[in-house]
Design a protein around this motif. Structure first.
Motif, PDB file in Angstrom:
ATOM      1  N   GLU A 151       2.178   0.577  13.274  1.00  0.00           N
ATOM      2  CA  GLU A 151       2.114   0.309  11.838  1.00  0.00           C
ATOM      3  C   GLU A 151       2.732   1.445  11.034  1.00  0.00           C
ATOM      4  O   GLU A 151       3.354   1.221   9.992  1.00  0.00           O
ATOM      5  CB  GLU A 151       0.674   0.042  11.397  1.00  0.00           C
ATOM      6  CG  GLU A 151       0.084  -1.235  11.971  1.00  0.00           C
ATOM      7  CD  GLU A 151       0.920  -2.474  11.662  1.00  0.00           C
ATOM      8  OE1 GLU A 151       1.632  -2.493  10.625  1.00  0.00           O
ATOM      9  OE2 GLU A 151       0.878  -3.433  12.467  1.00  0.00           O
ATOM     10  N   ASN A 152       2.579   2.656  11.509  1.00  0.00           N
ATOM     11  CA  ASN A 152       3.232   3.786  10.869  1.00  0.00           C
ATOM     12  C   ASN A 152       4.748   3.638  10.948  1.00  0.00           C
ATOM     13  O   ASN A 152       5.463   3.895   9.969  1.00  0.00           O
ATOM     14  CB  ASN A 152       2.782   5.084  11.548  1.00  0.00           C
ATOM     15  CG  ASN A 152       3.312   6.321  10.855  1.00  0.00           C
ATOM     16  OD1 ASN A 152       4.481   6.655  10.989  1.00  0.00           O
ATOM     17  ND2 ASN A 152       2.450   7.009  10.131  1.00  0.00           N
ATOM     18  N   ARG A 154       6.379   0.793  11.283  1.00  0.00           N
ATOM     19  CA  ARG A 154       6.757  -0.336  10.439  1.00  0.00           C
ATOM     20  C   ARG A 154       6.921   0.110   8.967  1.00  0.00           C
ATOM     21  O   ARG A 154       7.865  -0.266   8.291  1.00  0.00           O
ATOM     22  CB  ARG A 154       5.709  -1.453  10.538  1.00  0.00           C
ATOM     23  CG  ARG A 154       6.168  -2.755   9.884  1.00  0.00           C
ATOM     24  CD  ARG A 154       5.068  -3.812   9.859  1.00  0.00           C
ATOM     25  NE  ARG A 154       4.229  -3.785  11.036  1.00  0.00           N
ATOM     26  CZ  ARG A 154       4.579  -4.317  12.215  1.00  0.00           C
ATOM     27  NH1 ARG A 154       5.744  -4.937  12.350  1.00  0.00           N
ATOM     28  NH2 ARG A 154       3.760  -4.246  13.243  1.00  0.00           N
ATOM     29  N   HIS A 155       5.975   0.929   8.510  1.00  0.00           N
ATOM     30  CA  HIS A 155       6.047   1.429   7.134  1.00  0.00           C
ATOM     31  C   HIS A 155       7.308   2.267   6.936  1.00  0.00           C
ATOM     32  O   HIS A 155       7.999   2.150   5.914  1.00  0.00           O
ATOM     33  CB  HIS A 155       4.799   2.247   6.809  1.00  0.00           C
ATOM     34  CG  HIS A 155       4.721   2.691   5.380  1.00  0.00           C
ATOM     35  ND1 HIS A 155       5.345   3.831   4.921  1.00  0.00           N
ATOM     36  CD2 HIS A 155       4.108   2.137   4.298  1.00  0.00           C
ATOM     37  CE1 HIS A 155       5.121   3.970   3.619  1.00  0.00           C
ATOM     38  NE2 HIS A 155       4.364   2.952   3.221  1.00  0.00           N
ATOM     39  N   VAL A 159       9.391   0.153   4.364  1.00  0.00           N
ATOM     40  CA  VAL A 159       9.138   0.698   3.030  1.00  0.00           C
ATOM     41  C   VAL A 159      10.027   1.903   2.731  1.00  0.00           C
ATOM     42  O   VAL A 159      10.629   2.001   1.656  1.00  0.00           O
ATOM     43  CB  VAL A 159       7.647   1.080   2.881  1.00  0.00           C
ATOM     44  CG1 VAL A 159       7.385   1.694   1.511  1.00  0.00           C
ATOM     45  CG2 VAL A 159       6.764  -0.136   3.113  1.00  0.00           C
TER      46      VAL A 159
END
Length: 209
Positions: A151-152, A154-155, A159
Protein backbone atom coordinates in the motif's frame (compact mmCIF):
# COMPACT_ATOMS: atom_id res chain seq x y z
CA UNK A 1 23.62 -18.99 5.44
CA UNK A 2 20.16 -19.33 6.97
CA UNK A 3 17.23 -20.89 5.15
CA UNK A 4 15.36 -17.98 3.51
CA UNK A 5 11.64 -17.50 4.15
CA UNK A 6 9.16 -18.56 1.44
CA UNK A 7 9.54 -16.17 -1.48
CA UNK A 8 7.50 -15.74 -4.65
CA UNK A 9 9.34 -14.80 -7.83
CA UNK A 10 8.06 -12.35 -10.42
CA UNK A 11 9.59 -12.29 -13.90
CA UNK A 12 9.41 -8.69 -15.11
CA UNK A 13 8.72 -9.00 -18.83
CA UNK A 14 6.93 -5.74 -19.53
CA UNK A 15 9.64 -3.90 -21.50
CA UNK A 16 9.15 -2.71 -25.06
CA UNK A 17 12.56 -3.96 -26.34
CA UNK A 18 13.15 -0.93 -28.57
CA UNK A 19 16.92 -1.48 -28.73
CA UNK A 20 16.34 -5.11 -29.68
CA UNK A 21 14.23 -4.13 -32.68
CA UNK A 22 10.87 -4.79 -31.01
CA UNK A 23 9.32 -7.98 -29.69
CA UNK A 24 9.84 -9.56 -26.29
CA UNK A 25 13.46 -9.52 -25.13
CA UNK A 26 13.00 -12.67 -23.02
CA UNK A 27 12.30 -14.63 -26.21
CA UNK A 28 15.72 -13.81 -27.70
CA UNK A 29 18.17 -16.70 -27.57
CA UNK A 30 21.54 -17.13 -25.89
CA UNK A 31 23.42 -20.34 -26.49
CA UNK A 32 20.47 -21.79 -28.40
CA UNK A 33 17.96 -21.24 -25.55
CA UNK A 34 15.69 -18.31 -24.83
CA UNK A 35 16.78 -15.93 -22.10
CA UNK A 36 13.42 -16.56 -20.44
CA UNK A 37 14.12 -20.29 -20.29
CA UNK A 38 17.46 -19.59 -18.65
CA UNK A 39 15.90 -17.21 -16.12
CA UNK A 40 13.16 -19.69 -15.19
CA UNK A 41 15.68 -22.51 -14.79
CA UNK A 42 17.77 -20.45 -12.38
CA UNK A 43 15.05 -18.72 -10.37
CA UNK A 44 12.36 -21.40 -10.09
CA UNK A 45 14.23 -23.67 -7.62
CA UNK A 46 14.74 -20.68 -5.33
CA UNK A 47 11.07 -19.65 -5.13
CA UNK A 48 7.81 -21.12 -3.85
CA UNK A 49 6.15 -20.11 -7.12
CA UNK A 50 6.75 -17.94 -10.18
CA UNK A 51 4.50 -15.44 -11.90
CA UNK A 52 5.08 -13.27 -14.97
CA UNK A 53 4.45 -9.55 -15.06
CA UNK A 54 3.63 -8.57 -18.63
CA UNK A 55 1.31 -6.17 -20.37
CA UNK A 56 -0.48 -6.85 -23.62
CA UNK A 57 -1.65 -10.30 -24.68
CA UNK A 58 -0.92 -12.71 -21.79
CA UNK A 59 -1.25 -15.73 -24.08
CA UNK A 60 2.23 -15.14 -25.49
CA UNK A 61 3.57 -16.43 -22.18
CA UNK A 62 0.98 -19.18 -21.86
CA UNK A 63 3.53 -21.88 -22.65
CA UNK A 64 5.11 -21.28 -19.22
CA UNK A 65 1.99 -22.50 -17.44
CA UNK A 66 2.33 -19.74 -14.84
CA UNK A 67 0.06 -16.80 -13.96
CA UNK A 68 0.58 -13.71 -16.11
CA UNK A 69 -0.21 -10.49 -14.23
CA UNK A 70 -0.53 -7.06 -15.87
CA UNK A 71 0.39 -3.78 -14.21
CA UNK A 72 -2.09 -2.40 -11.69
CA UNK A 73 -1.10 1.18 -12.55
CA UNK A 74 -2.03 2.36 -16.08
CA UNK A 75 0.33 4.01 -18.54
CA UNK A 76 3.38 1.71 -18.46
CA UNK A 77 4.67 3.14 -15.18
CA UNK A 78 7.85 1.06 -15.22
CA UNK A 79 9.23 -1.74 -13.04
CA UNK A 80 7.67 -0.45 -9.81
CA UNK A 81 4.21 -0.98 -11.33
CA UNK A 82 5.10 -4.58 -12.14
CA UNK A 83 6.42 -5.11 -8.64
CA UNK A 84 3.22 -3.68 -7.17
CA UNK A 85 1.15 -6.01 -9.36
CA UNK A 86 3.18 -8.95 -8.04
CA UNK A 87 2.73 -7.86 -4.42
CA UNK A 88 -1.03 -7.54 -4.94
CA UNK A 89 -1.22 -10.95 -6.63
CA UNK A 90 0.74 -12.53 -3.79
CA UNK A 91 -1.47 -10.95 -1.11
CA UNK A 92 -4.59 -12.28 -2.84
CA UNK A 93 -3.48 -15.70 -4.06
CA UNK A 94 -0.61 -16.65 -1.74
CA UNK A 95 -1.25 -14.95 1.60
CA UNK A 96 1.15 -17.43 3.18
CA UNK A 97 4.05 -15.72 1.40
CA UNK A 98 5.41 -12.41 2.70
CA UNK A 99 8.26 -11.80 0.26
CA UNK A 100 8.53 -11.27 -3.49
CA UNK A 101 11.70 -11.51 -5.57
CA UNK A 102 11.73 -9.45 -8.76
CA UNK A 103 14.08 -10.29 -11.62
CA UNK A 104 14.68 -8.92 -15.07
CA UNK A 105 13.99 -11.33 -17.90
CA UNK A 106 16.86 -10.11 -20.06
CA UNK A 107 19.53 -11.43 -17.66
CA UNK A 108 20.59 -14.96 -18.67
CA UNK A 109 23.22 -15.54 -15.95
CA UNK A 110 21.31 -14.84 -12.73
CA UNK A 111 22.89 -16.40 -9.60
CA UNK A 112 21.48 -19.65 -8.30
CA UNK A 113 21.80 -18.35 -4.72
CA UNK A 114 20.05 -15.04 -5.41
CA UNK A 115 17.16 -15.41 -2.96
CA UNK A 116 19.29 -16.70 -0.10
CA UNK A 117 21.91 -13.97 -0.41
CA UNK A 118 19.38 -11.15 -0.75
CA UNK A 119 17.61 -12.29 2.42
CA UNK A 120 20.95 -12.66 4.21
CA UNK A 121 21.92 -9.12 3.20
CA UNK A 122 18.71 -7.51 4.46
CA UNK A 123 18.94 -9.39 7.76
CA UNK A 124 22.62 -8.52 8.23
CA UNK A 125 21.97 -4.83 7.57
CA UNK A 126 18.58 -4.67 9.30
CA UNK A 127 16.92 -3.22 6.21
CA UNK A 128 13.37 -3.65 4.90
CA UNK A 129 14.49 -4.29 1.31
CA UNK A 130 17.42 -5.78 -0.57
CA UNK A 131 18.77 -5.55 -4.09
CA UNK A 132 21.61 -7.04 -6.08
CA UNK A 133 24.95 -5.44 -6.86
CA UNK A 134 27.85 -6.62 -9.01
CA UNK A 135 31.15 -4.78 -8.85
CA UNK A 136 30.22 -1.10 -8.58
CA UNK A 137 26.86 -1.49 -10.34
CA UNK A 138 23.62 -1.64 -8.35
CA UNK A 139 20.69 -3.52 -9.93
CA UNK A 140 17.58 -2.10 -8.22
CA UNK A 141 15.12 -4.11 -10.32
CA UNK A 142 16.60 -7.37 -9.01
CA UNK A 143 15.51 -7.34 -5.40
CA UNK A 144 13.35 -8.42 -2.49
CA UNK A 145 10.05 -6.72 -1.68
CA UNK A 146 7.91 -7.26 1.43
CA UNK A 147 4.22 -7.69 0.69
CA UNK A 148 3.54 -5.56 3.77
CA UNK A 149 4.75 -2.45 1.90
CA UNK A 150 2.37 -2.77 -1.06
CA UNK A 151 0.00 0.00 0.00
CA UNK A 152 2.92 2.32 0.62
CA UNK A 153 4.21 1.53 -2.87
CA UNK A 154 0.75 2.08 -4.36
CA UNK A 155 0.60 5.55 -2.78
CA UNK A 156 4.05 6.38 -4.12
CA UNK A 157 3.09 5.35 -7.65
CA UNK A 158 -0.47 6.63 -7.89
CA UNK A 159 -0.43 9.73 -5.68
CA UNK A 160 3.21 10.86 -5.77
CA UNK A 161 3.93 9.68 -9.33
CA UNK A 162 7.25 8.13 -8.29
CA UNK A 163 8.82 6.03 -11.03
CA UNK A 164 12.47 5.60 -10.01
CA UNK A 165 13.00 2.47 -7.94
CA UNK A 166 15.83 3.83 -5.82
CA UNK A 167 13.87 6.93 -4.92
CA UNK A 168 11.25 4.74 -3.24
CA UNK A 169 13.59 2.14 -1.76
CA UNK A 170 15.70 4.87 -0.13
CA UNK A 171 12.73 5.70 2.10
CA UNK A 172 12.68 2.24 3.62
CA UNK A 173 16.31 1.19 3.54
CA UNK A 174 17.73 -1.19 0.95
CA UNK A 175 20.55 -3.64 1.67
CA UNK A 176 22.91 -4.63 -1.14
CA UNK A 177 23.98 -8.20 -1.77
CA UNK A 178 27.23 -8.04 -3.72
CA UNK A 179 28.56 -10.44 -6.36
CA UNK A 180 31.86 -10.12 -8.25
CA UNK A 181 31.56 -8.87 -11.83
CA UNK A 182 34.43 -11.10 -12.97
CA UNK A 183 35.03 -13.41 -14.78
CA UNK A 184 31.54 -12.42 -15.98
CA UNK A 185 28.75 -10.32 -14.53
CA UNK A 186 25.92 -12.53 -13.21
CA UNK A 187 23.53 -9.62 -13.84
CA UNK A 188 24.61 -8.99 -17.41
CA UNK A 189 21.53 -7.93 -19.34
CA UNK A 190 20.98 -8.27 -23.07
CA UNK A 191 19.50 -5.07 -24.45
CA UNK A 192 20.78 -5.18 -28.02
CA UNK A 193 21.90 -7.66 -30.69
CA UNK A 194 25.49 -6.85 -29.69
CA UNK A 195 24.71 -7.86 -26.12
CA UNK A 196 23.32 -11.19 -27.32
CA UNK A 197 26.56 -11.85 -29.16
CA UNK A 198 28.53 -10.98 -26.03
CA UNK A 199 26.37 -13.36 -23.96
CA UNK A 200 27.06 -16.14 -26.45
CA UNK A 201 30.78 -15.42 -26.07
CA UNK A 202 30.48 -15.67 -22.26
CA UNK A 203 28.92 -19.10 -22.64
CA UNK A 204 31.72 -20.20 -24.94
CA UNK A 205 34.29 -19.20 -22.30
CA UNK A 206 32.33 -20.34 -19.23
CA UNK A 207 30.21 -23.41 -19.92
CA UNK A 208 28.74 -23.32 -16.42
CA UNK A 209 27.48 -19.74 -16.80
Amino acid sequence: MIEPPPTLGVLLAGGLARRMGGGDKPMKTVGGRTILDRVVERVSPQCEALIVNANGDPLRFGFLGRPVVADDVPGFAGPLAGILAALDWTATHRPDIQWVLSVATDAPFLPRDLVARLHAARLAEGKALACAKSGDQVHPVIGLWPVALRENLRHALVVEDIRKIDRWTARHGCAEAVWPAEPFDPFFNANSPEDLAEADAVLMRHHDA
